[in-house]
Enzyme design. Sequence first.
Site, short mmCIF file in Angstrom:
data_model
loop_
_atom_site.label_atom_id
_atom_site.label_comp_id
_atom_site.label_asym_id
_atom_site.label_seq_id
_atom_site.Cartn_x
_atom_site.Cartn_y
_atom_site.Cartn_z
N ASP A 1 0.88 -1.17 0.00
CA ASP A 1 0.00 0.00 0.00
C ASP A 1 0.91 1.22 0.00
O ASP A 1 1.65 1.45 0.97
CB ASP A 1 -0.86 -0.06 1.27
CG ASP A 1 -1.78 1.15 1.43
OD1 ASP A 1 -1.61 2.14 0.70
OD2 ASP A 1 -2.67 1.07 2.31
N LYS B 1 -3.08 -3.28 7.87
CA LYS B 1 -3.17 -4.75 7.91
C LYS B 1 -2.14 -5.35 6.96
O LYS B 1 -1.52 -4.65 6.17
CB LYS B 1 -4.58 -5.19 7.54
CG LYS B 1 -5.43 -5.52 8.76
CD LYS B 1 -4.99 -6.84 9.43
CE LYS B 1 -5.53 -6.91 10.85
NZ LYS B 1 -4.72 -7.76 11.72
N ASP B 2 -1.99 -6.65 7.03
CA ASP B 2 -0.89 -7.29 6.31
C ASP B 2 -1.27 -7.70 4.89
O ASP B 2 -0.42 -8.12 4.12
CB ASP B 2 -0.41 -8.50 7.10
CG ASP B 2 -0.18 -8.13 8.55
OD1 ASP B 2 0.51 -7.13 8.80
OD2 ASP B 2 -0.72 -8.82 9.43
N TYR C 1 0.85 -0.48 14.97
CA TYR C 1 -0.05 -0.63 13.83
C TYR C 1 0.31 0.33 12.71
O TYR C 1 0.47 1.52 12.92
CB TYR C 1 -1.49 -0.36 14.26
CG TYR C 1 -2.47 -0.54 13.12
CD1 TYR C 1 -2.90 -1.82 12.77
CD2 TYR C 1 -2.95 0.54 12.38
CE1 TYR C 1 -3.77 -2.02 11.73
CE2 TYR C 1 -3.82 0.35 11.34
CZ TYR C 1 -4.23 -0.93 11.01
OH TYR C 1 -5.10 -1.12 9.97
#
Length: 367
Positions: free
Chosen positions: A11, A233-234, A230
Amino acid sequence: MKVTLSVIKADIGSVGGHIRPSQALVNRVEEYVRDNHKELLFDFRVSFTGDDIAILMTHKLGVLNEEVHKLAWDALIAGTKLAREQGLYGAGQDLLKDSFSGNVKGMGPAVAEMEFEERPNEPFIFFAADKTDPGAYNLPLYLGFTDPMYCAGLLLSPKMSKGFKFTIMDVAYTEGDKIIELNAPENAYDIAALLRDNERYVVETIHSRDTGEIAASVSTTRLHNIAGKYTGKDDPVMLVRVQGAFPATGEILSAYSVAPYVAGFMRGSHIGPLMPVKRNSPISYFDGPPIVSATAYCVHEGKLTEPVDAFDHPFWDYIRNIASQKALDIRAQGFSGAAMLPYSELEYGGIVEKLTALDKKFKVRGK
Ligand code: 13P
Ligand code: 13P
Ligand code: MG
Ligand code: MG
């Protein structure tokens, strides 16, 4: 001939929140790889799933190759520059290290790779998921490679009669790669006992026990293990070879009809159904639901065919409706119980700080 499939995904910025990258950003990454690979690659494809951009590459240099990883890293850096110029949200989100060292493992991007002797016809599926983590593939892989209820070939094809070897990683261990190898069918219950826990044990690879060949490879990165906090997400990628000694395409896809509840969704802190979506789908409801796309290819002498979208079919519209209903069902209970991840998995610092502060205000009655 030997060929390596490498997919590197990150991302690096998106429009309107964690929704999808701008078209200019996808184009920038693609142009960079095209203009700079200098015969390093046989072929490549750039795509997105939710807010993640994936670079799928074919070459002859094996897994964890420095030049291939550097090319992808530099393409993501070039993309991040454009994302900043465009003011995209979360520009460079998954590029967690400043300088490249050897390969992109542990630097933020997700990586799935496999090297094999190309069959005369070599079909495979490239999966990309957003708003979830690598354990999201645990159940579909278990069902697709061990369960004749989903994979009829385990009964019908003599080429699969010996079953498959699972290599499973304990992703809570951060000192190195802690793995176990277990064979299906005889260790199927042990495999299930581990894969039950999607946040801790993750399938890394699967091999045919008939031919010894690699069948599946999953990205196992956990971003919070790298960043210590954080960052997102992965959002895992996966490569699965199909047909012949491996399950048929439809056998691998069949388990996605379950739309299993997985970790992720809003702020990476909830549980939601894994919805099979078309290629290049954006994100919407409650920063989700968790999505997975599946693109089928054949590779021949390193060259990729055109992509075929395996979830672009009327059957999957029906499953998407079921997944939507499952999403509404669990969202109806908001933050309560199973709808939100347990404390150990809550990735936003806010609630951890809140609970630490509240803990100090507790008093033991009578003391
Ligand atoms: P075909 O006979 O169409 O090749 O199909 C074989 C198969 O594997 C179906 O799952
Ligand atoms: P990504 O990991 O896809 O960037 O999502 C982060 C998030 O917080 C969504 O609510
Ligand atoms: Mg994002
Ligand atoms: Mg994402």
